[in-house]
Design a protein around this motif. Structure first.
Motif, short mmCIF file in Angstrom:
data_model
loop_
_atom_site.label_atom_id
_atom_site.label_comp_id
_atom_site.label_asym_id
_atom_site.label_seq_id
_atom_site.Cartn_x
_atom_site.Cartn_y
_atom_site.Cartn_z
N UNK A 194 -92.19 62.85 -27.30
CA UNK A 194 -93.61 62.66 -27.02
C UNK A 194 -93.85 62.65 -25.51
N UNK A 195 -95.09 62.91 -25.11
CA UNK A 195 -95.48 62.77 -23.70
C UNK A 195 -95.86 61.32 -23.40
N UNK A 196 -95.99 60.50 -24.43
CA UNK A 196 -96.33 59.10 -24.22
C UNK A 196 -97.82 58.91 -23.99
N UNK A 197 -98.17 57.75 -23.47
CA UNK A 197 -99.57 57.40 -23.23
C UNK A 197 -100.11 58.00 -21.94
N UNK A 228 -85.04 72.39 -30.68
CA UNK A 228 -85.46 71.01 -30.89
C UNK A 228 -84.46 70.07 -30.23
N UNK A 229 -84.94 68.97 -29.71
CA UNK A 229 -84.08 68.02 -29.02
C UNK A 229 -83.02 67.42 -29.94
N UNK A 230 -83.29 67.38 -31.24
CA UNK A 230 -82.35 66.77 -32.18
C UNK A 230 -81.09 67.61 -32.37
N UNK A 231 -81.09 68.87 -31.94
CA UNK A 231 -79.86 69.67 -32.00
C UNK A 231 -78.90 69.26 -30.90
N UNK A 232 -79.42 68.76 -29.79
CA UNK A 232 -78.57 68.36 -28.66
C UNK A 232 -78.20 66.88 -28.72
N UNK A 233 -79.12 66.03 -29.14
CA UNK A 233 -78.94 64.58 -29.10
C UNK A 233 -78.60 64.05 -30.49
N UNK A 234 -77.66 63.10 -30.53
CA UNK A 234 -77.20 62.51 -31.79
C UNK A 234 -77.51 61.01 -31.78
N UNK A 235 -78.25 60.55 -32.79
CA UNK A 235 -78.53 59.13 -32.92
C UNK A 235 -77.38 58.47 -33.70
N UNK A 293 -99.60 67.47 -21.65
CA UNK A 293 -99.11 66.95 -22.92
C UNK A 293 -97.86 67.67 -23.42
N UNK A 294 -97.71 68.94 -23.11
CA UNK A 294 -96.52 69.68 -23.55
C UNK A 294 -95.38 69.62 -22.54
N UNK A 295 -95.68 69.81 -21.28
CA UNK A 295 -94.65 69.86 -20.25
C UNK A 295 -94.03 68.49 -19.95
N UNK A 296 -94.74 67.41 -20.23
CA UNK A 296 -94.25 66.08 -19.88
C UNK A 296 -93.58 65.35 -21.04
N UNK A 297 -93.24 66.07 -22.10
CA UNK A 297 -92.59 65.43 -23.24
C UNK A 297 -91.18 64.99 -22.90
N UNK A 298 -90.81 63.87 -23.47
CA UNK A 298 -89.47 63.33 -23.31
C UNK A 298 -89.11 62.52 -24.54
N UNK A 299 -87.88 62.05 -24.57
CA UNK A 299 -87.40 61.25 -25.69
C UNK A 299 -87.84 59.81 -25.47
N UNK A 300 -88.48 59.22 -26.47
CA UNK A 300 -89.05 57.88 -26.33
C UNK A 300 -88.62 57.00 -27.51
N UNK A 301 -88.43 55.72 -27.22
CA UNK A 301 -88.18 54.77 -28.30
C UNK A 301 -89.47 54.60 -29.09
N UNK A 302 -89.35 54.36 -30.38
CA UNK A 302 -90.55 54.34 -31.23
C UNK A 302 -90.90 52.96 -31.77
#
Length: 102
Positions: A21-24, A1-8, A29-38
């Motif tokens: 999310x892959x966004x709009x 999971x990305x949360x193991x590498x990234x710290x908020x 949908x799976x390969x294009x996921x990235x970290x997005x502001x919510x």
């Protein structure tokens, strides 16, 4: 999971939260996921450590990609490279950094 590498950062309780999310707009949908502001109109602070390195005698290239999906007049993002001494959970706008661009 990305949360193991990234710290908020928890420096301010009103920082916005990130989601994976892959966004709009995406091709896969799976390969294009990235970290997005919510949340709109928020400050965000996210960091990840990497192994120490030296580029002595070589060019250093730092790259990031941003996909803006909102229809906004102002806003943006930037990257800062911090020293290893950074307290990730207390990162804020006045934290010492070595390089900034965006």
């Amino acid at each position: 999971a990305w949360t193991r590498r990234w710290v908020e950062s928890k420096h301010k309780p009103d920082y916005g939260r990130f989601v994976l999310t892959a966004g709009k707009f995406y091709g896969d949908a799976d390969k294009d996921k990235g970290i997005q502001t919510s949340q709109d109109a928020r400050f965000y602070a996210l960091s990840s450590r990497f192994e120490p390195f030296s580029n002595r005698g070589r060019t250093l290239v730092v790259q990031f990609t941003v996909k803006h999906e909102q229809n906004i007049d102002c806003g943006g993002g930037y990257v800062k490279l911090f020293p290893a001494s950074l307290s990730q959970e207390d990162m804020h706008g006045d934290s010492e950094y070595n390089i900034m661009f965006g």
